[in-house]
Scaffold this motif. Sequence first.
Motif, PDB file in Angstrom:
ATOM      1  N   VAL A 134       0.781  -1.245   0.060  1.00  0.00           N
ATOM      2  CA  VAL A 134       0.011   0.269  -0.127  1.00  0.00           C
ATOM      3  C   VAL A 134       0.989   1.179  -0.085  1.00  0.00           C
ATOM      4  N   ALA A 135       2.092   1.321   0.829  1.00  0.00           N
ATOM      5  CA  ALA A 135       2.866   2.354   0.985  1.00  0.00           C
ATOM      6  C   ALA A 135       3.605   2.760  -0.390  1.00  0.00           C
ATOM      7  N   GLU A 136       3.868   1.670  -1.090  1.00  0.00           N
ATOM      8  CA  GLU A 136       4.358   1.775  -2.564  1.00  0.00           C
ATOM      9  C   GLU A 136       3.355   2.296  -3.397  1.00  0.00           C
ATOM     10  N   ASN A 137       2.079   1.679  -3.276  1.00  0.00           N
ATOM     11  CA  ASN A 137       1.159   1.985  -4.371  1.00  0.00           C
ATOM     12  C   ASN A 137       0.805   3.698  -4.201  1.00  0.00           C
ATOM     13  N   VAL A 138       1.042   4.220  -2.797  1.00  0.00           N
ATOM     14  CA  VAL A 138       0.594   5.598  -2.596  1.00  0.00           C
ATOM     15  C   VAL A 138       1.794   6.456  -3.097  1.00  0.00           C
ATOM     16  N   ALA A 139       2.905   5.805  -2.922  1.00  0.00           N
ATOM     17  CA  ALA A 139       3.976   6.684  -3.470  1.00  0.00           C
ATOM     18  C   ALA A 139       4.109   6.909  -4.849  1.00  0.00           C
ATOM     19  N   ARG A 140       3.493   5.796  -5.689  1.00  0.00           N
ATOM     20  CA  ARG A 140       3.498   6.015  -7.024  1.00  0.00           C
ATOM     21  C   ARG A 140       2.442   6.773  -7.322  1.00  0.00           C
ATOM     22  N   ALA A 141       1.467   6.832  -6.843  1.00  0.00           N
ATOM     23  CA  ALA A 141       0.097   7.722  -6.983  1.00  0.00           C
ATOM     24  C   ALA A 141       0.675   9.222  -6.797  1.00  0.00           C
ATOM     25  N   ALA A 142       1.505   9.375  -5.574  1.00  0.00           N
ATOM     26  CA  ALA A 142       2.044  10.840  -5.294  1.00  0.00           C
ATOM     27  C   ALA A 142       2.718  11.203  -6.821  1.00  0.00           C
ATOM     28  N   ARG A 143       3.935  10.513  -6.866  1.00  0.00           N
ATOM     29  CA  ARG A 143       4.771  10.755  -7.790  1.00  0.00           C
ATOM     30  C   ARG A 143       4.191  11.026  -9.263  1.00  0.00           C
ATOM     31  N   ALA A 144       3.046  10.195  -9.658  1.00  0.00           N
ATOM     32  CA  ALA A 144       2.226  10.518 -10.666  1.00  0.00           C
ATOM     33  C   ALA A 144       1.896  11.947 -10.578  1.00  0.00           C
ATOM     34  N   LEU A 145       1.492  12.655  -9.600  1.00  0.00           N
ATOM     35  CA  LEU A 145       0.964  13.886  -9.500  1.00  0.00           C
ATOM     36  C   LEU A 145       2.131  14.924  -9.189  1.00  0.00           C
ATOM     37  N   SER A 146       3.442  14.491  -9.343  1.00  0.00           N
ATOM     38  CA  SER A 146       4.610  15.192  -9.204  1.00  0.00           C
ATOM     39  C   SER A 146       4.898  15.859  -7.735  1.00  0.00           C
ATOM     40  N   VAL A 147       4.350  15.035  -6.749  1.00  0.00           N
ATOM     41  CA  VAL A 147       4.983  15.156  -5.164  1.00  0.00           C
ATOM     42  C   VAL A 147       5.556  14.038  -4.773  1.00  0.00           C
ATOM     43  N   GLY A 148       6.020  14.186  -3.463  1.00  0.00           N
ATOM     44  CA  GLY A 148       6.334  12.931  -2.718  1.00  0.00           C
ATOM     45  C   GLY A 148       5.212  12.322  -1.840  1.00  0.00           C
ATOM     46  N   PRO A 149       5.410  11.305  -1.312  1.00  0.00           N
ATOM     47  CA  PRO A 149       4.460  10.577  -0.497  1.00  0.00           C
ATOM     48  C   PRO A 149       4.309  11.614   0.780  1.00  0.00           C
ATOM     49  N   GLY A 157      -9.566  -4.137  -2.744  1.00  0.00           N
ATOM     50  CA  GLY A 157      -8.857  -2.697  -2.567  1.00  0.00           C
ATOM     51  C   GLY A 157      -9.713  -1.673  -2.721  1.00  0.00           C
ATOM     52  N   ARG A 158      -8.856  -0.589  -2.641  1.00  0.00           N
ATOM     53  CA  ARG A 158      -9.578   0.823  -2.843  1.00  0.00           C
ATOM     54  C   ARG A 158      -9.055   1.834  -4.092  1.00  0.00           C
ATOM     55  N   HIS A 159      -9.797   2.268  -5.080  1.00  0.00           N
ATOM     56  CA  HIS A 159      -9.018   3.344  -5.965  1.00  0.00           C
ATOM     57  C   HIS A 159      -9.173   4.587  -5.479  1.00  0.00           C
ATOM     58  N   GLY A 160      -8.546   5.359  -6.001  1.00  0.00           N
ATOM     59  CA  GLY A 160      -8.625   6.674  -5.227  1.00  0.00           C
ATOM     60  C   GLY A 160      -9.180   8.094  -6.012  1.00  0.00           C
ATOM     61  N   ALA A 161      -9.302   9.050  -5.353  1.00  0.00           N
ATOM     62  CA  ALA A 161      -9.655  10.282  -5.780  1.00  0.00           C
ATOM     63  C   ALA A 161      -8.484  11.268  -5.136  1.00  0.00           C
ATOM     64  N   LEU A 162      -7.809  11.853  -6.149  1.00  0.00           N
ATOM     65  CA  LEU A 162      -6.471  12.727  -5.556  1.00  0.00           C
ATOM     66  C   LEU A 162      -6.533  14.149  -6.298  1.00  0.00           C
ATOM     67  N   ALA A 163      -6.185  15.040  -5.682  1.00  0.00           N
ATOM     68  CA  ALA A 163      -5.787  16.438  -6.214  1.00  0.00           C
ATOM     69  C   ALA A 163      -4.659  17.094  -5.440  1.00  0.00           C
ATOM     70  N   CYS A 164      -3.976  17.740  -6.161  1.00  0.00           N
ATOM     71  CA  CYS A 164      -2.750  18.564  -5.685  1.00  0.00           C
ATOM     72  C   CYS A 164      -2.649  19.607  -6.653  1.00  0.00           C
ATOM     73  N   ARG A 165      -2.216  20.766  -6.164  1.00  0.00           N
ATOM     74  CA  ARG A 165      -1.940  22.059  -6.812  1.00  0.00           C
ATOM     75  C   ARG A 165      -0.397  22.128  -6.654  1.00  0.00           C
ATOM     76  N   LEU A 166       0.371  22.356  -7.738  1.00  0.00           N
ATOM     77  CA  LEU A 166       1.712  22.544  -7.600  1.00  0.00           C
ATOM     78  C   LEU A 166       2.172  23.843  -7.507  1.00  0.00           C
ATOM     79  N   GLU A 167       3.168  24.193  -6.718  1.00  0.00           N
ATOM     80  CA  GLU A 167       3.841  25.757  -6.682  1.00  0.00           C
ATOM     81  C   GLU A 167       4.239  25.864  -8.110  1.00  0.00           C
ATOM     82  N   ARG A 168       3.947  27.154  -8.490  1.00  0.00           N
ATOM     83  CA  ARG A 168       4.054  27.711  -9.666  1.00  0.00           C
ATOM     84  C   ARG A 168       4.907  28.791  -9.751  1.00  0.00           C
TER      85      ARG A 168
END
Length: 275
Positions: A65-80, A264-275
């Motif tokens: 699960v931790a690896e999956n969350v880390a992958r999802a975070a990296r996909a949105l360009s941030v760290g876990p 398992g559970r899929h996710g809804a994720l959102a993040c705003r990157l600093e610009r």
Amino acid sequence: MAQTSLPLPRLENMNLGAIPVLTDNALARLTGVRIAFTGRAGGVSEGCYGSLNLGGHVGDDPAAVAENVARAARALSVGPDAVVTANQVHGTRIVSVREAGAAAREAARAAAAEGADGFLVTVPDTLALLCFADCTPIIAVAPDGSFAVAHGGWRGCVGRIASAAVVDLAATASADASEVNVYIGPHIGPCCFEVGDDVAARFRDAFGPVCMGPDGRHVSMAAAIRADLAAIGIDGARVAEAGMCTQCHSEQYFSYRASGGRCGRHGALACRLER
């Protein structure tokens, strides 16, 4: 960031890294807000949790699960370390993240661990993640880049969590609710969401017949959410739907009903990157 008018919402299939998601590229280009609805693919979990299980409460290997969350975070360009999650309790409580940094995120995690079904985030580089397996994922984005992510179980839908999240978001962003984009992710559809008489009555009382199937026992949570949002002035053009039933498509999305309760559970994720 400066406030600007949002493009009308749309959901597109694409890969963020190795993870297939539904997202809105125009929104990301204009505001820096990346939203994503994940499915089952792109992770390391096995068996009934295969493969991108983001839920740490369902019996899966915690390391996976931790690896999956880390992958999802990296996909949105941030760290876990940017991720905030909640102990989802099928209610309407929303936890706010209004300050940047690790301490504010940790405070939000602690508050949400006591029971919450949504996050409202006004700062960059905080990734809100909620988990689903038939319930309705909701993401709302304001013109200034603030956003909310909410978990619409049937109790949350009847409790009007969608409109509550948008009203709070609009007030925080000094915007009108009609300017907010709303995204409804994959969830159990009216084709499969058969309920008892008591639950059907609660939906009818809250939203009228628009959310009921012809037999009076099947409910459209998307129609209920649209009615909820219309009541606060949101035009239907400002609401984008995935249009995917998780029970019908349990090979692509986790479905509690289709699996008999172990999945398992899929996710809804959102993040705003600093610009």
